[in-house]
Design an enzyme around this catalytic site. Structure first.
Site, PDB file in Angstrom:
ATOM      1  N   SER A 452       0.822  -1.210  -0.065  1.00 60.19           N
ATOM      2  CA  SER A 452      -0.021   0.161  -0.026  1.00 60.19           C
ATOM      3  C   SER A 452       0.949   1.454  -0.250  1.00 60.19           C
ATOM      4  O   SER A 452       1.810   1.322   0.759  1.00 60.19           O
ATOM      5  CB  SER A 452      -1.138   0.014   1.198  1.00 60.19           C
ATOM      6  OG  SER A 452      -1.599  -1.176   1.437  1.00 60.19           O
ATOM      7  N   CYS A 645      -7.399  -1.554   7.160  1.00 58.58           N
ATOM      8  CA  CYS A 645      -6.244  -2.073   6.349  1.00 58.58           C
ATOM      9  C   CYS A 645      -5.357  -2.818   7.319  1.00 58.58           C
ATOM     10  O   CYS A 645      -4.961  -2.375   8.542  1.00 58.58           O
ATOM     11  CB  CYS A 645      -5.293  -0.793   5.879  1.00 58.58           C
ATOM     12  SG  CYS A 645      -4.041  -1.277   4.840  1.00 58.58           S
ATOM     13  N   ASP A 690      -8.391  -2.956   2.538  1.00 54.66           N
ATOM     14  CA  ASP A 690      -7.141  -3.122   2.012  1.00 54.66           C
ATOM     15  C   ASP A 690      -6.288  -4.287   2.952  1.00 54.66           C
ATOM     16  O   ASP A 690      -5.697  -3.633   3.745  1.00 54.66           O
ATOM     17  CB  ASP A 690      -6.091  -1.708   1.799  1.00 54.66           C
ATOM     18  CG  ASP A 690      -5.087  -2.026   1.012  1.00 54.66           C
ATOM     19  OD1 ASP A 690      -4.927  -3.188   0.804  1.00 54.66           O
ATOM     20  OD2 ASP A 690      -4.363  -1.158   0.807  1.00 54.66           O
ATOM     21  N   TRP A 692      -4.628  -8.048   3.968  1.00 59.67           N
ATOM     22  CA  TRP A 692      -3.755  -9.322   3.484  1.00 59.67           C
ATOM     23  C   TRP A 692      -3.859 -10.404   4.357  1.00 59.67           C
ATOM     24  O   TRP A 692      -4.047 -10.102   5.769  1.00 59.67           O
ATOM     25  CB  TRP A 692      -2.446  -8.929   3.092  1.00 59.67           C
ATOM     26  CG  TRP A 692      -1.698  -8.176   4.321  1.00 59.67           C
ATOM     27  CD1 TRP A 692      -1.096  -8.734   5.440  1.00 59.67           C
ATOM     28  CD2 TRP A 692      -1.749  -6.921   4.751  1.00 59.67           C
ATOM     29  NE1 TRP A 692      -0.682  -7.875   6.209  1.00 59.67           N
ATOM     30  CE2 TRP A 692      -0.904  -6.533   5.722  1.00 59.67           C
ATOM     31  CE3 TRP A 692      -2.005  -5.562   3.970  1.00 59.67           C
ATOM     32  CZ2 TRP A 692      -0.503  -5.345   6.409  1.00 59.67           C
ATOM     33  CZ3 TRP A 692      -1.895  -4.469   4.469  1.00 59.67           C
ATOM     34  CH2 TRP A 692      -1.135  -4.363   5.613  1.00 59.67           C
TER      35      TRP A 692
END
Length: 693
Positions: A452, A645, A690, A692
């Site tokens: 990012s 995020c 966003d 992971w």
């Protein structure tokens, strides 16, 4: 008059050729003369002259099975290759692997009854298709799908297909790609063979899910197509020819360059996932004060590239394997003495795509193109067994390949990569019987890593910022520590920039100067990937951000942008940030910057920090959210945008659940209603992630 017509034609042809040459910058001819020109063609947005008709391609190459893949990180592509290879070696299928973006789909209605299609589909982001599958997905899910010939209600009634999806259960739209495509194909009359398999990266079971799905799938396919299993014998997909008379320093030999322009030193844009920009690192620094952990802040200069980004986008870093691991791999397979031998690699089948340019060298392939440090595939170990140095090792390899619990105990739990395993198994004896083509086929192609962007394009359009923790994973009792390939590469670049006498403290010795030492100074290959993770277009809209650890990266860019807008006189809405770290003295990222942004934004900016190890009790971002639950709900009533995020498996899922609880409690409504409101926020893009795994 006839002469004039001929002259007109000649002039028009000349103009046409000139126009083509101008707009393609000569890439058409480069593509047709460069053995790896296809990457250059894709980089410049043009197609090679190959047919986009998959039926025609299968007929002319004698194939009866096509394995399509939609892949973002290379895993789906790897599974597609493995299935194609297994189908051929075990069942005599005439297989080909196909990238979904390389073909058109209007003629799927003419797919022959005696052939079969596989769809291996990863789900990307919030239930989206991967970049190479967007056109296919939009076509197959269109309101009025138009095919080349059939006008029936069931235009795909001849199509037999197999489906497997790659997903992550920490995302709301788990495996939606394979589910939606499967539903669309069935609606159009196609017949699925076997179950539609689903692999779960979130649970860490992707490989085992794949292996468990494919065996009953082969049984079902054998029955449907009348296949007979035979003893599987290794049949190479690629021909690897050593060229002892070629000098590796010849300017026609690829030593890690991704395409011909890079080889010739004339690299030009557009820069993208097929064509990286070798960018100077303008600045780099350590932003943790902890002695046992590193976190890097880097400023990457894109001013000379024509690359652009908008706040919230990702930067992709093209990594290089560590020299220590390259040496280990070449030694393990008995190629250390031949590392600089020139090799030519070509497909033994016209549909086989070599995953790197050739001619090249063993060293260049292993250093720049193979994912040699990735977790090992159990199936790949089983395929290596026949080439073991001794019968004893062969039996042990076969057991590892067959027994998932034994494999978990002796491979996964010990943090072994492929070379470490081979050396451990043979006690240092070289595995020189393994054909190099087997490693090309069996190991993933090394992929760019996405970060990012932690800066605002409004504030610094010519530089992108990266905020990255350097990965180092230890397991109790494991003989090796897993070092993140890309983050340790970036650490070595940072230390080189600062003149550290030992650029890499772990002895990983990256090739920091790039192929042929072309990366003068401190450079890194990158491209930009655009994201849907965006600020509202109206800066007066309130926003709530949750980003513990390096999950704060895009929010630094968000707040940086809003602070600049405030300085310029714009009205900026409430900007509420929840950040979490271990200790204020060690990893409070950008602490002084937040203080400056507070001065710029005044009461519009509020930072809530959770320190998990500074007090008698652990405090996380979720705890800080609970403390101001009424304010969060009030901002949501004002249509605040909500952003998350960071880690998908735990934090993001908990925050999603907590937000529903906050809404239901603050408004006195059932929990189910709170969940529905959060789902509606997601659907309208008011809630964005966003994350992971």
């Amino acid at each position: 008059m006839a002469q004039l017509d001929t002259l007109d034609v000649v002039v028009l042809v000349a103009l046409l050729l000139g126009t083509v040459a101008y707009f393609t910058k000569g890439t058409y001819w480069a593509v047709h003369n460069d053995p790896y020109g296809n990457s250059l063609a894709q980089a410049n947005g043009i197609r090679t002259g190959k047919s986009r008709n998959i039926i025609e391609k299968m007929e002319e190459s004698g194939k009866n099975c096509v394995v399509f893949y939609g892949s973002q990180t290379g895993t789906a592509e790897d599974y597609a290759s493995r299935l194609a290879k297994e189908g051929q070696s075990r069942f005599g299928l005439k297989t080909m692997v196909a990238d979904l973006e390389d073909y058109d789909y209007e003629n799927l209605d003419t797919f022959p009854e005696d052939k079969v299609a596989f769809f291996i589909l990863a789900t990307y982001g919030e239930g989206e298709p991967t970049d190479n599958a967007v056109d296919f997905y939009e076509f197959i899910n269109g309101e009025e799908v138009s095919f080349s010939e059939s006008t029936d209600e069931n235009p795909l009634n001849n199509l037999k297909y197999v489906a497997f999806g790659l997903g992550n259960n920490t995302y709301e739209h788990y495996n939606s790609m394979v589910r939606n495509v499967n539903a669309a194909l069935e609606k159009l009359g196609a017949t699925r063979i076997g179950t539609a398999g689903e692999g779960d990266d979130g649970a860490g079971t992707m490989e085992e899910d794949f292996l468990a799905w494919k065996e009953p799938m082969w049984v079902a396919l054998s029955s449907a197509m009348g296949l007979e299993e035979r003893e599987a014998v290794y049949e190479p997909v690629f021909d690897v020819v050593e060229e002892p008379d070629m000098d590796p320093n010849e300017d026609t030999v690829y030593l890690g360059e991704p395409n011909k322009n890079h080889l010739e030193g004339t690299s030009k844009g557009p820069y993208n996932a097929h064509n990286p920009y070798v960018a100077p690192i303008a600045e780099s620094k350590e932003i943790f004060t902890a002695k046992d952990r590193n976190c890097l802040h880097m400023e990457i200069d894109i001013s000379s590239s024509n690359l652009s980004y908008t706040t919230g986008d990702h930067v992709a870093v093209w990594p290089t394997n560590a020299g220590k691991e390259v040496d280990r791999f070449l030694s393990a397979v008995g190629l250390d003495s031949k590392r600089h031998m020139v090799i030519s690699v070509k497909g033994l089948d016209p549909t086989a795509k070599v995953p790197f340019p050739s001619p090249t060298t063993y060293d260049a392939v292993v250093r720049y193109h193979m994912e040699i440090c990735a977790p090992i595939s159990r199936q790949f170990l089983a395929s290596l067994a026949p080439f073991a140095p001794t019968e004893e090792i062969k039996a042990e390899m076969a057991k590892l390949g067959d027994d998932k619990d034994y494999f978990q105990e002796n491979v996964t739990n010990r943090n072994l990569n492929i070379a470490q395993l081979l050396q451990t198994m043979s006690k240092g004896q070289a595995w020189s019987k393994v054909p190099f083509s087997m490693f090309i086929e069996g190991l993933h192609k090394i992929q760019p890593r996405y970060y990012s962007i932690s800066s605002s394009s409004h504030v610094q359009k010519d530089k992108v910022s990266i905020t990255a923790v350097v990965e180092s994973i230890e397991r109790p009792g494991a003989p090796y520590v897993v070092k993140g390939v890309t983050t340790n590469y970036l650490l070595a670049l940072k230390q080189k920039q600062h003149g550290d006498p030992d650029p890499d403290p772990h002895g990983l010795n990256y090739a920091l100067s790039g192929p042929r030492n072309k990366y003068d100074g401190v450079h890194v290959p990158v491209h930009i990937r655009h994201s849907n993770f965006k600020l509202p277009s109206d800066p007066s809209k309130p926003i709530i951000m949750v980003g513990p650890g390096t999950g704060v990266a895009p929010f630094r860019g968000f707040v940086q942008e809003r602070a600049a807008l405030a300085r310029e006189g714009h009205k900026v809405g409430k900007t509420l940030l929840f950040f979490g770290c271990r200790r204020k003295s060690e990893d409070f990222l950008y602490q002084s910057e937040w203080e400056q942004y507070k001065k710029d934004l005044g009461d519009s900016f509020d930072l809530k920090v959770a320190f998990s190890r500074d007090g008698p009790q652990k405090v996380y971002v979720q705890d800080k959210m609970k403390e101001v639950a009424s304010e969060i709900d009030e901002l949501l009533k004002q249509k605040a945008y909500f952003y998350v995020c960071g880690d998908a498996a735990n934090m993001a899922r908990d925050v999603n659940s907590l937000l529903g609880d906050i809404i239901s409690q603050q408004r006195g409504i059932p929990a189910s209603k709170g969940e529905e409101i959060v789902k509606a926020m997601r659907a309208s893009n008011q809630y964005q992630e966003d994350v992971w795994s």
